[in-house]
Scaffold this active site. Structure first.
Site, PDB file in Angstrom:
ATOM      1  N   ASP A  42       2.294  -4.305   4.488  1.00 36.03           N
ATOM      2  CA  ASP A  42       2.450  -5.527   4.016  1.00 36.03           C
ATOM      3  C   ASP A  42       1.032  -5.973   3.217  1.00 36.03           C
ATOM      4  OD1 ASP A  42       3.448  -7.862   2.823  1.00 36.03           O
ATOM      5  OD2 ASP A  42       3.659  -8.873   4.723  1.00 36.03           O
ATOM      6  N   ARG A  58       7.006  -6.183  -0.991  1.00 34.63           N
ATOM      7  CA  ARG A  58       7.832  -4.580  -0.833  1.00 34.63           C
ATOM      8  C   ARG A  58       8.961  -4.755  -1.222  1.00 34.63           C
ATOM      9  NH1 ARG A  58       5.491  -3.830   5.084  1.00 34.63           N
ATOM     10  NH2 ARG A  58       6.221  -6.086   5.106  1.00 34.63           N
ATOM     11  N   CYS A  84      12.201  -6.067   3.771  1.00 28.34           N
ATOM     12  CA  CYS A  84      10.599  -6.267   4.276  1.00 28.34           C
ATOM     13  C   CYS A  84      10.795  -7.884   5.005  1.00 28.34           C
ATOM     14  CB  CYS A  84       9.775  -6.193   3.575  1.00 28.34           C
ATOM     15  SG  CYS A  84       9.777  -7.514   2.076  1.00 28.34           S
TER      16      CYS A  84
END
Length: 146
Positions: free
Chosen positions: A119, A15, A9
């Site tokens: 996100d 994440r 990420c």
């Protein structure tokens, strides 16, 4: 065969560490790690996972404690057979860091309609819960493919 999987990420604190640990739980015989495209420039190197990400994961039986953010590098990409990114835009960023890795990179959400996993950083608890839900669904789908 894909025995080494890298989850990517941006900052490697929300994440990707969650995706890493969910996959580790589901695929105990595979090596799974995570990294961030901008962990270094975001000054997140060696930082733990986000507090809310840790809480949501724990509520779902996933331990993200003792995670330390690391920067995605071409050397890191070379060590893995499969690289899973959270958003389509991350494929381009990955290609800038490691052009030769593009052929082994796919979306984490590939098998749930090629969804981006948004996100949740600095957002509401609900944003983290939604990201976790997508990460879990995606990981389950990857297990069936691997």
């Amino acid at each position: 065969m894909f025995n080494k999987i890298l989850v990517v990420c941006v900052g490697n604190i929300c994440r990707s560490p969650t995706g890493e640990r969910v996959l580790q739980n589901l695929l105990p015989n595979k090596e799974v790690a995570s990294a961030g495209i901008a962990a270094e420039s975001s000054r997140l190197l060696d930082k733990p996972a986000d507090k809310t990400a840790i809480e949501i994961a724990a509520e779902n039986g996933v331990n993200v404690d003792n995670h330390k953010a690391q920067q995605l590098t071409s050397e890191l990409c070379a060590r893995y057979d499969l690289i899973l990114v959270m958003e389509k835009g991350h494929l381009e960023a990955l290609t800038k860091i490691s052009p030769e890795a593009r052929g082994k990179a796919m979306l984490f959400g590939q098998w749930i309609g090629q969804k981006d996993i948004p996100d949740p950083y600095r957002q509401s608890r609900e944003a983290f819960e939604y990201a976790y839900k997508l990460i879990n669904e995606s990981a389950q789908a990857w297990v069936k493919k691997l």
